[in-house]
Design a protein around this motif. Structure first.
Motif, PDB file in Angstrom:
ATOM      1  N   ARG A  50       0.832  -1.208   0.000  1.00  0.00           N
ATOM      2  CA  ARG A  50       0.000   0.000   0.000  1.00  0.00           C
ATOM      3  C   ARG A  50       0.867   1.260   0.000  1.00  0.00           C
ATOM      4  O   ARG A  50       0.549   2.248  -0.677  1.00  0.00           O
ATOM      5  N   ILE A  51       1.961   1.223   0.734  1.00  0.00           N
ATOM      6  CA  ILE A  51       2.885   2.360   0.762  1.00  0.00           C
ATOM      7  C   ILE A  51       3.517   2.554  -0.614  1.00  0.00           C
ATOM      8  O   ILE A  51       3.607   3.675  -1.124  1.00  0.00           O
ATOM      9  N   PHE A  52       3.931   1.459  -1.246  1.00  0.00           N
ATOM     10  CA  PHE A  52       4.536   1.533  -2.581  1.00  0.00           C
ATOM     11  C   PHE A  52       3.563   2.153  -3.575  1.00  0.00           C
ATOM     12  O   PHE A  52       3.921   3.067  -4.330  1.00  0.00           O
ATOM     13  N   VAL A  53       2.324   1.668  -3.586  1.00  0.00           N
ATOM     14  CA  VAL A  53       1.313   2.200  -4.514  1.00  0.00           C
ATOM     15  C   VAL A  53       1.078   3.683  -4.243  1.00  0.00           C
ATOM     16  O   VAL A  53       1.026   4.496  -5.170  1.00  0.00           O
ATOM     17  N   TYR A  54       0.958   4.069  -2.973  1.00  0.00           N
ATOM     18  CA  TYR A  54       0.731   5.469  -2.635  1.00  0.00           C
ATOM     19  C   TYR A  54       1.887   6.338  -3.149  1.00  0.00           C
ATOM     20  O   TYR A  54       1.667   7.400  -3.739  1.00  0.00           O
ATOM     21  N   LEU A  55       3.118   5.868  -2.945  1.00  0.00           N
ATOM     22  CA  LEU A  55       4.275   6.663  -3.374  1.00  0.00           C
ATOM     23  C   LEU A  55       4.406   6.723  -4.894  1.00  0.00           C
ATOM     24  O   LEU A  55       4.938   7.697  -5.426  1.00  0.00           O
ATOM     25  N   ARG A  56       3.925   5.716  -5.601  1.00  0.00           N
ATOM     26  CA  ARG A  56       3.918   5.793  -7.067  1.00  0.00           C
ATOM     27  C   ARG A  56       2.917   6.859  -7.518  1.00  0.00           C
ATOM     28  O   ARG A  56       3.140   7.550  -8.499  1.00  0.00           O
ATOM     29  N   GLN A  57       1.822   6.999  -6.782  1.00  0.00           N
ATOM     30  CA  GLN A  57       0.801   7.985  -7.133  1.00  0.00           C
ATOM     31  C   GLN A  57       1.136   9.377  -6.604  1.00  0.00           C
ATOM     32  O   GLN A  57       0.696  10.372  -7.166  1.00  0.00           O
ATOM     33  N   HIS A  58       1.897   9.446  -5.505  1.00  0.00           N
ATOM     34  CA  HIS A  58       2.233  10.721  -4.850  1.00  0.00           C
ATOM     35  C   HIS A  58       3.727  10.748  -4.532  1.00  0.00           C
ATOM     36  O   HIS A  58       4.124  10.628  -3.359  1.00  0.00           O
ATOM     37  N   PRO A  59       4.574  10.907  -5.542  1.00  0.00           N
ATOM     38  CA  PRO A  59       6.021  10.900  -5.285  1.00  0.00           C
ATOM     39  C   PRO A  59       6.446  12.030  -4.358  1.00  0.00           C
ATOM     40  O   PRO A  59       5.817  13.080  -4.318  1.00  0.00           O
ATOM     41  N   SER A  61       6.520  12.167  -0.993  1.00  0.00           N
ATOM     42  CA  SER A  61       5.631  12.402   0.149  1.00  0.00           C
ATOM     43  C   SER A  61       6.385  12.122   1.442  1.00  0.00           C
ATOM     44  O   SER A  61       7.284  11.289   1.483  1.00  0.00           O
ATOM     45  N   THR A  62       5.983  12.801   2.503  1.00  0.00           N
ATOM     46  CA  THR A  62       6.553  12.528   3.821  1.00  0.00           C
ATOM     47  C   THR A  62       5.853  11.314   4.426  1.00  0.00           C
ATOM     48  O   THR A  62       4.787  10.896   3.957  1.00  0.00           O
ATOM     49  N   SER A  63       6.421  10.779   5.501  1.00  0.00           N
ATOM     50  CA  SER A  63       5.793   9.627   6.159  1.00  0.00           C
ATOM     51  C   SER A  63       4.411  10.003   6.695  1.00  0.00           C
ATOM     52  O   SER A  63       3.481   9.196   6.654  1.00  0.00           O
ATOM     53  N   GLU A  64       4.264  11.239   7.140  1.00  0.00           N
ATOM     54  CA  GLU A  64       2.960  11.700   7.638  1.00  0.00           C
ATOM     55  C   GLU A  64       1.931  11.739   6.506  1.00  0.00           C
ATOM     56  O   GLU A  64       0.781  11.317   6.686  1.00  0.00           O
ATOM     57  N   GLU A  65       2.344  12.222   5.342  1.00  0.00           N
ATOM     58  CA  GLU A  65       1.443  12.250   4.190  1.00  0.00           C
ATOM     59  C   GLU A  65       1.057  10.836   3.747  1.00  0.00           C
ATOM     60  O   GLU A  65      -0.093  10.571   3.394  1.00  0.00           O
ATOM     61  N   PRO A 104      11.534  17.323   7.181  1.00  0.00           N
ATOM     62  CA  PRO A 104      11.311  15.871   7.219  1.00  0.00           C
ATOM     63  C   PRO A 104      11.823  15.191   5.951  1.00  0.00           C
ATOM     64  O   PRO A 104      12.058  15.842   4.927  1.00  0.00           O
ATOM     65  N   TYR A 105      11.988  13.891   6.048  1.00  0.00           N
ATOM     66  CA  TYR A 105      12.325  13.117   4.859  1.00  0.00           C
ATOM     67  C   TYR A 105      11.095  13.004   3.975  1.00  0.00           C
ATOM     68  O   TYR A 105       9.966  12.969   4.457  1.00  0.00           O
ATOM     69  N   GLU A 106      11.332  12.936   2.676  1.00  0.00           N
ATOM     70  CA  GLU A 106      10.269  12.649   1.730  1.00  0.00           C
ATOM     71  C   GLU A 106      10.726  11.460   0.895  1.00  0.00           C
ATOM     72  O   GLU A 106      11.925  11.242   0.705  1.00  0.00           O
ATOM     73  N   TYR A 107       9.751  10.689   0.422  1.00  0.00           N
ATOM     74  CA  TYR A 107      10.033   9.406  -0.211  1.00  0.00           C
ATOM     75  C   TYR A 107       9.349   9.295  -1.564  1.00  0.00           C
ATOM     76  O   TYR A 107       8.285   9.862  -1.780  1.00  0.00           O
TER      77      TYR A 107
END
Length: 164
Positions: A50-59, A61-65, A104-107
């Motif tokens: 789920r995290i991978f899919v979210y980050l593909r859709q929202h490059p 992003s912070t951990s909070e996002e 913060p870090y973004e991923y």
């Protein structure tokens, strides 16, 4: 009896466009769950998928996002992101901001083709171990074969339509 019974049929008060919209949403939700199921196998857990899919859709992003967007607990997201970064499945950088304070870090997630390459190598190694099991167990009845009988190649799809 000339009563119109169409009122009893569910959805008849919707326009065709509304019904198509609902069907599209259901299809997309089913497709998304299918993608998550496959990625859960590749990435070991549904949380990581789920995290991978979210980050593909929202490059970037912070951990909070990511936690807000996925509905996962922030601590779970932070732990999974740290693991995924260690495994080079996600890239991490410090977010640049104008003001003073904590950046913060973004991923962002790697491309799916890169993810598949890593999985193919892992599967290939495991299959070769099975093929050469007798050699690993010391069974001398068969000639020792330490070759790699399984070789998996992944080619990227050619979007231009050229044949190779």
């Amino acid at each position: 009896m000339s009563e119109d019974t169409t009122d009893d049929v569910e959805g008849d008060d919707q326009s065709p466009r509304e019904r198509l919209g609902e069907e599209k949403e259901r299809a997309v939700a089913g497709f998304d769950q299918g993608v998550v199921d496959i990625l859960s196998w590749v990435l070991d857990t549904e949380t990581r998928a789920r995290i991978f899919v979210y980050l593909r859709q929202h490059p970037w992003s912070t951990s909070e996002e990511v936690a807000d967007g996925t509905g996962l607990y922030p601590s779970t997201v932070r732990e999974a992101l740290a693991e995924l970064a260690d495994e080079d499945v996600v890239e991490r950088r410090k977010r640049q901001s104008e003001g003073a304070g904590n950046n913060p870090y973004e991923y962002t997630a790697i491309a799916p083709s890169e993810l598949v390459g890593g999985v193919v190598g892992r599967v290939q190694d495991e299959l070769n171990t099975v093929f050469n099991l007798d050699a690993h167990l010391g069974d001398d009845s068969e000639p020792e074969n330490t070759d790699q009988p399984v070789r998996i190649e992944v080619e990227e799809a050619d979007d231009g339509g050229d044949e190779r």
